[in-house]
Design an enzyme around this catalytic site. Sequence first.
Site, PDB file in Angstrom:
ATOM      1  N   GLY A  58       0.830  -1.195   0.000  1.00 40.58           N
ATOM      2  CA  GLY A  58       0.000   0.000   0.000  1.00 40.58           C
ATOM      3  C   GLY A  58       0.859   1.238   0.000  1.00 40.58           C
ATOM      4  O   GLY A  58       2.056   1.168   0.319  1.00 40.58           O
ATOM      5  N   CYS A  85       5.221  -6.245   1.548  1.00 38.61           N
ATOM      6  CA  CYS A  85       5.604  -4.835   1.634  1.00 38.61           C
ATOM      7  C   CYS A  85       4.890  -4.134   2.805  1.00 38.61           C
ATOM      8  O   CYS A  85       5.234  -4.393   3.947  1.00 38.61           O
ATOM      9  CB  CYS A  85       5.344  -4.157   0.288  1.00 38.61           C
ATOM     10  SG  CYS A  85       6.211  -2.601   0.142  1.00 38.61           S
ATOM     11  N   TYR A  86       3.873  -3.326   2.542  1.00 32.17           N
ATOM     12  CA  TYR A  86       3.154  -2.702   3.655  1.00 32.17           C
ATOM     13  C   TYR A  86       2.654  -3.777   4.628  1.00 32.17           C
ATOM     14  O   TYR A  86       2.652  -3.576   5.843  1.00 32.17           O
ATOM     15  CB  TYR A  86       1.974  -1.881   3.115  1.00 32.17           C
ATOM     16  CG  TYR A  86       1.248  -1.068   4.161  1.00 32.17           C
ATOM     17  CD1 TYR A  86       1.776   0.131   4.620  1.00 32.17           C
ATOM     18  CD2 TYR A  86       0.029  -1.502   4.680  1.00 32.17           C
ATOM     19  CE1 TYR A  86       1.115   0.877   5.584  1.00 32.17           C
ATOM     20  CE2 TYR A  86      -0.644  -0.755   5.646  1.00 32.17           C
ATOM     21  CZ  TYR A  86      -0.089   0.433   6.097  1.00 32.17           C
ATOM     22  OH  TYR A  86      -0.749   1.173   7.040  1.00 32.17           O
ATOM     23  N   HIS A 172       7.861  -7.695  -4.042  1.00 31.04           N
ATOM     24  CA  HIS A 172       6.567  -8.051  -4.624  1.00 31.04           C
ATOM     25  C   HIS A 172       6.650  -9.335  -5.459  1.00 31.04           C
ATOM     26  O   HIS A 172       7.105  -9.298  -6.599  1.00 31.04           O
ATOM     27  CB  HIS A 172       6.054  -6.904  -5.506  1.00 31.04           C
ATOM     28  CG  HIS A 172       5.669  -5.715  -4.713  1.00 31.04           C
ATOM     29  ND1 HIS A 172       4.414  -5.566  -4.172  1.00 31.04           N
ATOM     30  CD2 HIS A 172       6.377  -4.636  -4.328  1.00 31.04           C
ATOM     31  CE1 HIS A 172       4.358  -4.428  -3.496  1.00 31.04           C
ATOM     32  NE2 HIS A 172       5.547  -3.842  -3.578  1.00 31.04           N
ATOM     33  N   GLU A 174       4.238 -10.847  -6.813  1.00 31.89           N
ATOM     34  CA  GLU A 174       3.190 -10.856  -7.845  1.00 31.89           C
ATOM     35  C   GLU A 174       3.614 -10.174  -9.141  1.00 31.89           C
ATOM     36  O   GLU A 174       2.955 -10.294 -10.161  1.00 31.89           O
ATOM     37  CB  GLU A 174       1.921 -10.177  -7.289  1.00 31.89           C
ATOM     38  CG  GLU A 174       2.020  -8.676  -7.047  1.00 31.89           C
ATOM     39  CD  GLU A 174       2.646  -8.297  -5.697  1.00 31.89           C
ATOM     40  OE1 GLU A 174       3.334  -9.144  -5.109  1.00 31.89           O
ATOM     41  OE2 GLU A 174       2.457  -7.156  -5.242  1.00 31.89           O
ATOM     42  N   ASP A 230     -18.478  -9.778 -22.321  1.00 34.96           N
ATOM     43  CA  ASP A 230     -19.068  -9.931 -20.986  1.00 34.96           C
ATOM     44  C   ASP A 230     -20.547 -10.315 -21.053  1.00 34.96           C
ATOM     45  O   ASP A 230     -20.988 -11.248 -20.394  1.00 34.96           O
ATOM     46  CB  ASP A 230     -18.904  -8.641 -20.167  1.00 34.96           C
ATOM     47  CG  ASP A 230     -17.465  -8.171 -20.138  1.00 34.96           C
ATOM     48  OD1 ASP A 230     -16.584  -8.993 -20.460  1.00 34.96           O
ATOM     49  OD2 ASP A 230     -17.230  -7.006 -19.794  1.00 34.96           O
ATOM     50  N   LYS A 371     -11.248 -10.223 -16.532  1.00 32.11           N
ATOM     51  CA  LYS A 371     -11.588 -10.346 -17.959  1.00 32.11           C
ATOM     52  C   LYS A 371     -11.034 -11.630 -18.599  1.00 32.11           C
ATOM     53  O   LYS A 371     -11.737 -12.293 -19.357  1.00 32.11           O
ATOM     54  CB  LYS A 371     -11.021  -9.123 -18.699  1.00 32.11           C
ATOM     55  CG  LYS A 371     -11.501  -8.978 -20.111  1.00 32.11           C
ATOM     56  CD  LYS A 371     -12.717  -8.108 -20.146  1.00 32.11           C
ATOM     57  CE  LYS A 371     -13.216  -7.885 -21.552  1.00 32.11           C
ATOM     58  NZ  LYS A 371     -14.402  -7.012 -21.528  1.00 32.11           N
TER      59      LYS A 371
END
Length: 515
Positions: A58, A85-86, A172, A174, A230, A371
Amino acid sequence: MEAWGGESIVILDFGSQYTQLIARRIREQKVFSVILPPRATIAEIREQRPAGVILSGGPASVTDRGAPTLDTGVFSLGVPVLGICYGLHLITVTGGGEVEKADRREYGHTVIAVERESDLFHETPAEQRVWMSHGDRAKKLPDGFSVTATSAEGVPAAMENPAKRVFALQFHPEVYHTAYGAEIIHNFLFRVCRCKPNWNSGSFVDREVEKIRNLVGGDRVLCAVSGGVDSSVMACLVDRAIGKQLVPVFVDNGLLRLHEAEEVKELLSQHLTTDLVFVDASEMFLGRLEGVVDAEKKRKIIGASFIDVFEEQSRIHGPFAFLAQGTLYPDVIESRSTVGPSATIKSHHNVGGLPDTLNFKLIEPLDLLFKDEVREVGRYLGLPDRSVKRHPFPGPGLAVRIPGAVTREDLDLLRRVDRIFIDALLREGLYDSVWQAFAVLLPVRSVGVMGDERTYQRSAVLRAVTSLDGMTADWARLPYEFLQQVSTDVINKVHGVNRVVYDISSKPPSTIEWE
Ligand code: XMP
């Protein structure tokens, strides 16, 4: 939004720009993940049947007053916790450790040295490249924790308390730039949390179908379909659950691309067991748009007309207890503000939106999906590539691609230019490499020569962009030869256009559409 029913990894979102990426990386490994705001109660977390909890990064500093905090009840859920991290800083301060502001921000690549045996780093090298983005560092570790990896700058890059099953990373995992990020996430999911990889299109569809059936009972459901990914996937899914109790309505507003209405009608008719209601309202839309120059006015007229048509159809085919919509997970996350919104640039101008006065109960079966997952579910349900890989198309259609007043003649010109461009992209295998491609017809005339004659005709713009989500975009570097061929074809074949230009603006500061 409900829980999906199976086990999940709960991500508490402290506002990092990477939070959605964490969720996607987990789902890529076939484990369901859900993002909750940090103020989610322990009961809400439990509802998601967590197999583990991740505390995201964050923008705040735990040393600031008013920085978002953590309900320490998450440590008593009986499941592993991973702070990123945060999240690491929160684990540090809530456990009695100390965080200090670093002399300088560590941002970008760094190499870490893994110093101890750790489940998280199982089968990854002793030295590895990771992606850092932080200004704070753990100065004093909380009791029971030890450092498992250190950065080149001497900062604790990873720490853990294996007995309590609490882990934390300063970098990170990710982000793709972290060389072994996928392995670290894999280790957390399968070695630490002991998850089962059972999140896939098949299990999603089975559960959704059952949920929709239970919810709807013998009632009837209305939905709007546009031919976009969608709404097509949503309609196919609900159709699978309740068949003819679903009434899908397709509105031709006269602002669609060449042959689009017929193509969508044919495609959906093939893939739905229920009958499609096809409404040709083009006269009404184009009549109301006559002479209207202002872009926002055009949007409003189109939005209001759509609602008029839809209300009429709901009277004709009703009564309906439910309305099904193709809302996706990013919309749900964005509309539910967490701490400090993670840079939202897109303004929501969803013309397909319906007013509350219709008084339906909502079914949003895709509201847990990203998506790419919607596309996968579409494929699973048998929709062809031309449907699941289709570029986004704005609700107000070609009206926002003709700056100024919309006329039938201009629509006709634009449709032909657009078709030549899109067909060429498909033919050359370039269609899937761009997020969106289309033509714009400018209200400008310019001089040209054709044969011995001087011409004074319109200019068309070709626009193709790459993007991940439409919020930011870059112009696509299409090959010169390709652009030249499209330009030649357009000018030769579309009488009335004598100039073609390629739009090389990025978003921001431009937008994808011209209006
Ligand atoms: P912009 O032009 O804002 O577009 O960069 C971002 C994405 O949104 C689409 N778009 C719209 N979609 N109604 C819609 O449903 C609209 O009024 C509208 N305007 C833009 C655009 O095509 C792009 O994918």
